[in-house]
Design a protein around this motif. Structure first.
Motif, PDB file in Angstrom:
ATOM      1  N   SER A 154      28.849  97.201  62.142  1.00  0.00           N
ATOM      2  CA  SER A 154      29.422  98.504  61.434  1.00  0.00           C
ATOM      3  C   SER A 154      28.637  98.350  60.165  1.00  0.00           C
ATOM      4  CB  SER A 154      30.705  98.624  61.370  1.00  0.00           C
ATOM      5  OG  SER A 154      31.344  97.663  60.737  1.00  0.00           O
ATOM      6  N   ARG A 155      28.670  99.348  59.463  1.00  0.00           N
ATOM      7  CA  ARG A 155      28.142  99.467  57.902  1.00  0.00           C
ATOM      8  C   ARG A 155      28.896 100.378  56.976  1.00  0.00           C
ATOM      9  NH1 ARG A 155      27.904 104.313  58.734  1.00  0.00           N
ATOM     10  NH2 ARG A 155      26.211 105.687  59.593  1.00  0.00           N
ATOM     11  N   ASP A 156      28.676  99.991  55.598  1.00  0.00           N
ATOM     12  CA  ASP A 156      29.196 100.926  54.528  1.00  0.00           C
ATOM     13  C   ASP A 156      27.941 101.158  53.762  1.00  0.00           C
ATOM     14  OD1 ASP A 156      30.427 101.366  52.077  1.00  0.00           O
ATOM     15  OD2 ASP A 156      32.338 100.667  52.662  1.00  0.00           O
ATOM     16  N   ILE A 157      27.765 102.398  53.773  1.00  0.00           N
ATOM     17  CA  ILE A 157      26.613 102.912  53.013  1.00  0.00           C
ATOM     18  C   ILE A 157      26.766 102.593  51.556  1.00  0.00           C
ATOM     19  CG2 ILE A 157      25.037 104.746  52.633  1.00  0.00           C
ATOM     20  CD1 ILE A 157      25.284 105.528  55.509  1.00  0.00           C
ATOM     21  N   ALA A 158      27.699 103.147  51.172  1.00  0.00           N
ATOM     22  CA  ALA A 158      28.340 103.173  49.801  1.00  0.00           C
ATOM     23  C   ALA A 158      27.991 101.660  48.983  1.00  0.00           C
ATOM     24  CB  ALA A 158      29.426 103.658  49.446  1.00  0.00           C
ATOM     25  N   LYS A 159      28.306 100.609  49.832  1.00  0.00           N
ATOM     26  CA  LYS A 159      28.358  99.360  49.475  1.00  0.00           C
ATOM     27  C   LYS A 159      27.279  98.379  50.044  1.00  0.00           C
ATOM     28  CE  LYS A 159      33.471  98.670  49.453  1.00  0.00           C
ATOM     29  NZ  LYS A 159      34.621  97.964  50.013  1.00  0.00           N
ATOM     30  N   ASN A 160      26.422  99.170  50.821  1.00  0.00           N
ATOM     31  CA  ASN A 160      25.169  98.435  51.219  1.00  0.00           C
ATOM     32  C   ASN A 160      25.495  97.182  51.778  1.00  0.00           C
ATOM     33  OD1 ASN A 160      22.661  99.766  51.044  1.00  0.00           O
ATOM     34  ND2 ASN A 160      21.809  98.431  49.207  1.00  0.00           N
ATOM     35  N   THR A 161      26.429  97.480  52.646  1.00  0.00           N
ATOM     36  CA  THR A 161      26.943  96.336  53.328  1.00  0.00           C
ATOM     37  C   THR A 161      27.099  96.292  54.883  1.00  0.00           C
ATOM     38  OG1 THR A 161      28.107  95.397  51.358  1.00  0.00           O
ATOM     39  CG2 THR A 161      28.806  94.492  53.524  1.00  0.00           C
ATOM     40  N   VAL A 162      26.753  95.455  55.763  1.00  0.00           N
ATOM     41  CA  VAL A 162      26.621  95.493  57.209  1.00  0.00           C
ATOM     42  C   VAL A 162      27.818  94.521  57.518  1.00  0.00           C
ATOM     43  CG1 VAL A 162      25.686  95.036  59.250  1.00  0.00           C
ATOM     44  CG2 VAL A 162      24.559  96.221  57.380  1.00  0.00           C
TER      45      VAL A 162
END
Length: 122
Positions: free
Chosen positions: A70-78
């Motif tokens: 999954s990814r969190d676009i706001a945190k630029n994290t996968v």
């Protein structure tokens, strides 16, 4: 300068769970594919899972139903949520990024993190 930094590895018993994180800096994910690969001692690096920011995903057959990327676009994290872990999942897990489609081939990825060790005991 693009940087990928993994975290979340460790030692877990078979049947347990871990969540890996890959924080990216130096670029925006908007058109990138991000993937997790793993490499066990004496073995070649192998594809685990990948995701585009459209949320399209791709998984290795042996992890389907157990792992979720999954990814969190706001945190630029996968993230890689790993459940029902098996001893054969033991490896160094690395995240990687490329500007393009989801592909399972490590040679097509441009950016790599340093890796995090996952050890599953029986």
């Amino acid at each position: 300068q693009v940087q990928l930094v993994e975290s979340g590895g460790g030692l877990v018993q078979a049947g347990g769970s871990l969540r890996l994180s890959c924080a990216a800096s130096g670029y925006t994910f908007s058109s990138y594919a991000m993937a997790w690969f793993r490499q066990a001692p004496g073995q070649e690096r192998e594809f685990v899972a990948a995701i585009r920011w459209s949320s399209d995903t791709l998984y290795r057959d042996s992890v389907k139903g157990r792992f979720t990327i999954s990814r969190d676009i706001a945190k630029n994290t996968v993230y890689l949520q790993m459940n029902s872990l098996k001893p054969e999942d033991t490896a160094v897990y690395s995240c990687a990024g490329r500007d393009g489609a989801l592909v399972p081939l490590p040679r097509l990825y441009d950016y790599w993190g340093q890796g995090t060790q996952v050890t599953v005991s029986s």
